[in-house]
Design an enzyme around this catalytic site. Structure first.
Site, short mmCIF file in Angstrom:
data_model
loop_
_atom_site.label_atom_id
_atom_site.label_comp_id
_atom_site.label_asym_id
_atom_site.label_seq_id
_atom_site.Cartn_x
_atom_site.Cartn_y
_atom_site.Cartn_z
N PHE A 1 0.82 -1.21 0.00
CA PHE A 1 0.00 0.00 0.00
C PHE A 1 0.85 1.27 0.00
O PHE A 1 0.31 2.36 -0.18
CB PHE A 1 -0.84 0.06 1.29
CG PHE A 1 -1.86 -1.01 1.44
CD1 PHE A 1 -3.11 -0.89 0.86
CD2 PHE A 1 -1.58 -2.16 2.17
CE1 PHE A 1 -4.07 -1.88 1.01
CE2 PHE A 1 -2.54 -3.15 2.33
CZ PHE A 1 -3.77 -3.02 1.74
N SER B 1 -4.44 2.35 -9.07
CA SER B 1 -5.37 3.47 -8.97
C SER B 1 -6.16 3.68 -10.26
O SER B 1 -5.63 3.47 -11.36
CB SER B 1 -4.54 4.71 -8.66
OG SER B 1 -5.29 5.87 -8.84
N TYR C 1 1.37 11.14 -10.31
CA TYR C 1 0.85 10.11 -9.41
C TYR C 1 0.29 8.93 -10.22
O TYR C 1 0.68 7.77 -10.01
CB TYR C 1 -0.25 10.69 -8.49
CG TYR C 1 -0.98 9.61 -7.72
CD1 TYR C 1 -0.32 8.86 -6.76
CD2 TYR C 1 -2.32 9.33 -7.98
CE1 TYR C 1 -0.99 7.84 -6.08
CE2 TYR C 1 -2.99 8.32 -7.30
CZ TYR C 1 -2.32 7.59 -6.36
OH TYR C 1 -2.97 6.58 -5.69
N LYS D 1 1.85 4.92 -10.64
CA LYS D 1 1.14 3.66 -10.38
C LYS D 1 1.17 2.78 -11.63
O LYS D 1 1.32 1.56 -11.56
CB LYS D 1 -0.31 3.96 -9.96
CG LYS D 1 -0.42 4.63 -8.61
CD LYS D 1 -0.12 3.63 -7.49
CE LYS D 1 -0.20 4.23 -6.12
NZ LYS D 1 0.08 3.28 -5.04
N PHE E 1 -10.94 3.03 -6.90
CA PHE E 1 -11.65 4.27 -7.19
C PHE E 1 -11.61 5.09 -5.88
O PHE E 1 -10.55 5.17 -5.29
CB PHE E 1 -13.04 3.97 -7.79
CG PHE E 1 -12.87 3.61 -9.26
CD1 PHE E 1 -12.20 2.46 -9.65
CD2 PHE E 1 -13.31 4.45 -10.26
CE1 PHE E 1 -11.96 2.16 -11.00
CE2 PHE E 1 -13.10 4.17 -11.60
CZ PHE E 1 -12.42 3.02 -11.97
C1 WQD Z 1 -13.80 13.78 -4.94
C2 WQD Z 1 -14.68 14.80 -5.65
C3 WQD Z 1 -13.51 16.81 -6.24
C4 WQD Z 1 -12.66 18.24 -2.24
C5 WQD Z 1 -8.99 10.46 -5.14
C6 WQD Z 1 -7.51 10.31 -5.02
C7 WQD Z 1 -6.93 9.46 -6.08
C8 WQD Z 1 -7.77 8.22 -6.50
C9 WQD Z 1 -9.21 8.46 -6.43
C10 WQD Z 1 -6.67 6.16 -5.80
C11 WQD Z 1 -13.97 15.48 -6.82
C12 WQD Z 1 -14.59 17.10 -5.23
C13 WQD Z 1 -13.10 17.49 -3.31
C14 WQD Z 1 -13.28 19.49 -1.96
C15 WQD Z 1 -14.77 19.11 -3.82
N1 WQD Z 1 -7.62 7.05 -5.73
N2 WQD Z 1 -14.14 17.92 -4.09
N3 WQD Z 1 -14.32 19.87 -2.77
O1 WQD Z 1 -9.80 13.58 -6.59
O2 WQD Z 1 -11.68 11.94 -7.00
O3 WQD Z 1 -9.40 11.21 -6.23
O4 WQD Z 1 -9.54 9.16 -5.25
O5 WQD Z 1 -5.62 6.29 -6.26
O6 WQD Z 1 -5.74 9.06 -5.57
O7 WQD Z 1 -6.90 11.59 -5.00
O8 WQD Z 1 -10.98 12.43 -4.64
O9 WQD Z 1 -12.04 13.09 -2.52
O10 WQD Z 1 -10.33 14.64 -3.59
O11 WQD Z 1 -12.56 14.38 -4.64
O12 WQD Z 1 -15.71 19.52 -4.53
O13 WQD Z 1 -12.92 20.22 -1.04
O14 WQD Z 1 -14.97 15.86 -4.72
O15 WQD Z 1 -13.42 17.84 -7.17
O16 WQD Z 1 -14.91 15.70 -7.83
P1 WQD Z 1 -10.49 12.36 -6.18
P2 WQD Z 1 -11.43 13.65 -3.75
#
Ligand code: WQD
Length: 329
Positions: free
Chosen positions: A72, A116, A140, A144, A168
């Site tokens: 991990f 990822s 990133y 991966k 996801f």
């Molecule tokens: C989710 C949604 C943001 C914060 C993460 C990881 C990545 C991958 C998948 C494994 C998005 C929105 C977020 C905020 C918001 N996993 N948002 N306001 O970017 O989809 O990806 O999971 O590797 O590594 O980074 O996740 O939780 O940051 O965002 O509107 O303050 O929420 O734009 O649409 P993300 P997240």
């Protein structure tokens, strides 16, 4: 089985260590505690080792008679990777190479790797299946993808068997409240929304309201951390039953928008979530939804916490429990 959980002090690693131990496996955690937490290592001995040190990895593999590795460890902020690509290639690629070489030298033949959905980049269609083109759009995601390629070659050249699990959006917390999500800085939507609801964090910014989605906000496939944890055990069983090395998508196959997440936190907590509508965050695809059928069929896995309500409930309960323990201590 003697299992080495590399990065087992982190969010998904610690939940997996708990399930491995419950299933009767002997867990050793290898972690440098750079982002993980010592308090989260409760189900196995901690070897505080940095993956930069290949000799130390070899020592740990031999000392604990390790039969399989679940990997991990790594840096996992997409945005940060755009600022510090060298750090991501070093920490995620070079260090994974050290781990693979140490496995080769010590004769450990099985690895489950945390990959990822970011390896797909901007998807050409959703839901995303494993054979979709992999065109990462961040260091990133690329890091991966590079490790997935190394796994392929370590199998071809040295017979190391592997499963890569393309996560996801990992979310939620241990339903027994012992461990949960705690990143610093926190960038993930659900903990930030919960923090805003409880008045512990500033109002949540909704990144983008003009996406081509029903309410204009971005859609993600949120998968409960315990469902992620259970699939790692299934992946180990698959490898020990001579399953062919393969990559699997891990999601629920259902998508939820940012506004739906906010509404769910309001429903579950009974509190209003202060939020501000804001511009898109650079690099965010509009919709990421998995097709998890391959994992369900080949690994005989089934998500059991597969509703947004349960995900939010477990995350919120854990938040309340950690507040209580701060008060008690
Ligand atoms: C989710 C949604 C943001 C914060 C993460 C990881 C990545 C991958 C998948 C494994 C998005 C929105 C977020 C905020 C918001 N996993 N948002 N306001 O970017 O989809 O990806 O999971 O590797 O590594 O980074 O996740 O939780 O940051 O965002 O509107 O303050 O929420 O734009 O649409 P993300 P997240």
């Amino acid at each position: 089985m003697n299992v080495l959980v590399v990065g087992g002090a982190g969010y998904i690693g610690s939940h997996t260590a708990k399930q491995l131990s419950r299933a009767g496996h002997t867990v050793t955690v290898l972690d440098n505690l750079s982002t993980g937490h010592e308090w989260a290592v409760k189900w196995g001995l901690l070897e505080r080792v940095d993956l930069a040190n290949q000799q130390q990895i070899e020592r740990v593999l031999e000392a604990h008679n390790i039969e399989a590795v679940i990997h991990f460890a790594g840096s996992a902020y997409v945005g940060e990777s755009m600022q510090k690509p060298a750090h991501y290639f070093n920490n995620n690629v070079t260090n994974s190479l050290n781990l693979l070489e140490a496995m080769h030298i010590t004769g450990v033949r099985n690895i489950v790797f945390s990959s990822s959905c970011t390896t797909y980049g901007i998807p050409t269609q959703v839901p995303i299946a494993e054979d979709a083109p992999q065109n990462p759009i961040s260091p990133y995601g690329e890091s991966k993808f590079m490790v997935e390629k190394m796994l392929h070659w370590f199998h071809e050249c040295h017979g190391i068997k592997w499963v890569a699990l393309r996560y996801f959006n990992a979310s939620g917390a241990d339903p027994e409240g012992e461990i949960g999500e705690q990143h610093d800085p926190e960038t993930h939507l659900i903990p930030l929304v919960i923090g805003a609801a409880l008045g512990k964090r500033p109002p949540i910014q909704v990144f983008g309201t003009d996406y081509p989605t029903p309410n204009g906000t971005a859609i993600r496939d949120y998968i409960h951390v315990n469902d992620l944890a259970s699939v790692h055990i299934k992946a180990l069983e698959y490898l020990f039953n001579d399953g062919t090395p393969a990559a699997f998508n891990l999601g629920t196959g259902m998508g939820h928008s940012v506004l739906e997440v906010i509404k769910m936190v309001e429903k579950v907590s009974g509190k209003k979530v202060p939020h501000v509508l804001s511009n898109r965050r650079a690099g965010d695809p509009a919709i990421l939804i998995s097709n998890p059928n391959a994992a369900k069929t080949s690994l005989q896995w089934k998500p059991i916490f597969a509703s947004l309500e349960i995900i939010v409930k477990t995350a919120l309960e854990r938040e309340y429990q950690s507040q209580e323990s701060v008060l008690v201590n």
